[in-house]
Structure formats: structure tokens, C-alpha cells
Enzyme design. Structure first.
Site, short mmCIF file in Angstrom:
data_model
loop_
_atom_site.label_atom_id
_atom_site.label_comp_id
_atom_site.label_asym_id
_atom_site.label_seq_id
_atom_site.Cartn_x
_atom_site.Cartn_y
_atom_site.Cartn_z
N ASP A 73 0.83 -1.34 -0.19
CA ASP A 73 0.28 0.08 -0.11
C ASP A 73 0.81 1.18 0.08
O ASP A 73 2.07 1.23 0.35
CB ASP A 73 -1.12 0.01 1.25
CG ASP A 73 -2.10 -0.91 1.05
OD1 ASP A 73 -2.17 -1.76 0.26
OD2 ASP A 73 -2.95 -0.95 2.01
N ASP A 74 0.36 2.38 -0.52
CA ASP A 74 0.55 3.67 -0.26
C ASP A 74 1.51 4.26 -1.28
O ASP A 74 1.99 5.30 -1.30
CB ASP A 74 0.93 4.07 1.13
CG ASP A 74 0.37 3.59 2.46
OD1 ASP A 74 -1.14 3.58 1.96
OD2 ASP A 74 0.48 3.76 3.27
N HIS A 83 -6.23 3.29 -3.98
CA HIS A 83 -6.16 3.46 -2.43
C HIS A 83 -6.62 4.90 -2.12
O HIS A 83 -5.88 5.45 -1.05
CB HIS A 83 -4.62 3.01 -2.14
CG HIS A 83 -4.42 2.79 -0.58
ND1 HIS A 83 -5.70 2.20 0.23
CD2 HIS A 83 -3.59 3.04 0.18
CE1 HIS A 83 -5.10 1.97 1.34
NE2 HIS A 83 -4.18 2.60 1.67
N HIS A 86 -5.35 9.55 0.81
CA HIS A 86 -5.30 8.50 1.91
C HIS A 86 -6.02 9.30 3.14
O HIS A 86 -5.54 9.13 4.26
CB HIS A 86 -3.95 8.31 2.34
CG HIS A 86 -3.49 7.06 2.92
ND1 HIS A 86 -3.95 7.03 4.46
CD2 HIS A 86 -3.29 5.58 2.67
CE1 HIS A 86 -3.43 5.69 4.83
NE2 HIS A 86 -3.15 4.83 3.67
N HIS A 146 3.66 -2.61 3.11
CA HIS A 146 3.83 -1.20 2.54
C HIS A 146 4.98 -0.91 1.84
O HIS A 146 6.02 -1.14 2.27
CB HIS A 146 3.38 -0.09 3.65
CG HIS A 146 2.11 -0.18 4.24
ND1 HIS A 146 1.84 -0.94 5.51
CD2 HIS A 146 1.17 0.83 4.21
CE1 HIS A 146 0.55 -0.66 5.81
NE2 HIS A 146 0.16 0.30 5.08
#
Length: 306
Positions: free
Chosen positions: A120-121, A171, A175, A266
């Protein structure tokens, strides 16, 4: 002239006439010459098999007219196939819209032997290339849920992720905690990110993940309208915590490994050196233990489990 010479000359004339008749009959059978002669076939257009201004290529010997026969120029039978049909092109493929879910998928079907690795991210130019190198070394595919702001700033990495056979998911743009946003803001967060992914990777995302795992009915509805399915996770490596060590991250993955498991890691959002080091450790360990790493089936096919 003697009688024998006259007879010989007549024979030669008759043989010549017979030969000409056979040739004419043969070309007539092919539809060449006479009232049935076709219109002159134009030379191939520039770019369709011969350079502009160059003479037409000679026809194959087996079907070419003899030298001196005018009015016919033969073009190779397949030349038309080289010309693109620009007047018609099918509409760009769009997947069928999935149903609106009431909760995200947490794992794959129980009968699925493989497990899924997700990151993620990102993308982050410091860590994403490192993650990709490890995955490529072991010929493993994974999922990358990208943040729109990061994807917009590093479109080359988004393209690389897709080119190397991985799945790119949505995503959100910045965020945020989705449950605190208005429906308009949720739509903006997901739509902008999907647009950047499609522009960078060539196709829209088919999966999305809510930041912090915070979902609500509006996000499920908008995600479905954008053609995406919601995917959460089974195993949280906790690599997002301050001070997380590579050993603890690797231990969490190995202890939680199993058929259908979805692992959360991540590749951005902070210092992810420990996450990269952990991947170098647990990925070969998983493979050596007989686990397989897979991707979820495309939405519309066999579904992950809730």
C-alpha cells in the site's frame, strides 16, 4: 514457290493461329481481355506494401500475363490486409460493473491454494523499485494499492508495476479516513486516482482498498460504479508501526501464511526499509515451504471470500 514449300508455309500459319487461339481462350477463362476484362487494378497506395512512386512489383509467374499485354496490373492478393481499417474501431473494453458489496473481501476462496501479497501507499521511488526487484527475482506477482498523489507524481513507476505483471489497485487520492468524508469527496478521491492509474498504466483499476480499512456504504457504492471490487486483508504485518523490525514483519507473514491469505505490507508512507528487508527474508521462505503466491481472480470470475 514449289508445292512442298507452299504446304509447309500453310502448316506454320495454322500452327501459329492455333497457338494464339489457345492463349486467348486461356486468358478469357481467367476473365482477362475482351468484354469480360476487369477494370485496371490500381497500384497499391503508398505505405500499403510498396514505397511511394516505386513501380508495382511483378506478378507471380504462374498467373502473370505475357509481356506486352497491357491494361492489367496485378496486385498481391493479400495487399488489402495490410491497410488498416481506420474507419472502424471497436469501443474500448470496459469490464462489467460489479455489484455493490456490504463488506470487503478479506481472503481468497477456501479452495485457493495460493496467497496474495499486497503493498500500500506507493509508488515510492525509494522502495517500490526494491520491492519489484525482489518479486522479479522469485518470479512472483503481487498487488500494489497506490495513492493517487503518489501515482500522479511517479507515473513511470505505475507503468512499470503494470508492465511487470502486477495488479495496480486504487487506494484513494490523499489517503483520508473515508468514513469522515462526504459522498462528493469520496467520489473525488476514488475517481481522480482511477483516472491517473488508467492514464499511466493503460487500463482502469479493478480493485480498491479504503485507507485504514475504513469502509462505509457510500464507498462501496462509488467503488462499484467505478468498476472496482473492495479488497481488505487477512494478515497485517504491522510494518506501518514506528520501530517495526524486518524480523517481526517476516515472522508475522510466515506465522499467518496459508491458502487464500491476503497479506498487507507497505512500499511507501514512511521509512519502509524494514519492509523491503523482510520481503527478502520471508518470500523465499514461503516458497521453500511449498506456499504459492498468486493474484486474485479478475472481478467477474470466481470471487474472493468475505
Amino acid at each position: 514457290m514449289k508445292k512442298d514449300e507452299i504446304l509447309m508455309a500453310r502448316r506454320l500459319v495454322l500452327r501459329g493461329a492455333a497457338g494464339l487461339g489457345m492463349v486467348a481462350t486461356g486468358w478469357a477463362a481467367l476473365g482477362i481481355g475482351g468484354a469480360n476484362a476487369p477494370h485496371r487494378v490500381p497500384a497499391a497506395a503508398p505505405g500499403a506494401g510498396s514505397p511511394a512512386g516505386s513501380p508495382a512489383a511483378p506478378a507471380p509467374a504462374g498467373g502473370a500475363p505475357p509481356e506486352g499485354v497491357s491494361g492489367v496490373r496485378v496486385r498481391p492478393a493479400t495487399a488489402y490486409r495490410l491497410q488498416p481499417m481506420t474507419a472502424y474501431s471497436p469501443p474500448k473494453y470496459r469490464p462489467m460493473r460489479p455489484p455493490v458489496r456490504s463488506r470487503p473481501f478479506l481472503r481468497l476462496d477456501a479452495d485457493t491454494r495460493g496467497m496474495v501479497l499486497t503493498f500500500d501507499d506507493g509508488p515510492d521511488p525509494r522502495y517500490t523499485p526494491e520491492v519489484l526487484r525482489v518479486l522479479r527475482r522469485y518470479d512472483v506477482r503481487a498487488m500494489f494499492f497506490v495513492v493517487g498523489e503518489m501515482a500522479d507524481a511517479h507515473r513511470d513507476l505505475v507503468r512499470r508495476v503494470m508492465d511487470e505483471g502486477h495488479v495496480v489497485g486504487n487506494h484513494s487520492w490523499s489517503h483520508p479516513l473515508m468514513t469522515r468524508l462526504s459522498p462528493t469527496r469520496i467520489r473525488e478521491e476514488l475517481t481522480r486516482t482511477s483516472e491517473v492509474i488508467e492514464e499511466a498504466a493503460g487500463e482502469p483499476p479493478r480493485w480498491y482498498r479504503a485507507p485504514y480499512g475504513a469502509w462505509n456504504g457510500v464507498s462501496f457504492k462509488i467503488g462499484a460504479e467505478l468498476g472496482m471490487e473492495p479488497l481488505a486483508w487477512t494478515v497485517d504485518t504491522l510494518d506501518w508501526r514506528a520501530g517495526a523490525s524486518a524480523h517481526r514483519i517476516a515472522r508475522a507473514v510466515i506465522d499467518g501464511a496459508g491458502p487464500g491469505v491476503v497479506v498487507l505490507s507497505h512500499d511507501a508512507g514512511g521509512n519502509r526499509r524494514a519492509s523491503v528487508l523482510a520481503l527478502r527474508s520471508y518470500l523465499p521462505a514461503l516458497l521453500d515451504s511449498g506456499h504459492s503466491i498468486t493474484l486474485p481472480p479478475e472481478p467477474g470470475g470466481r470471487r474472493p471470500s468475505s
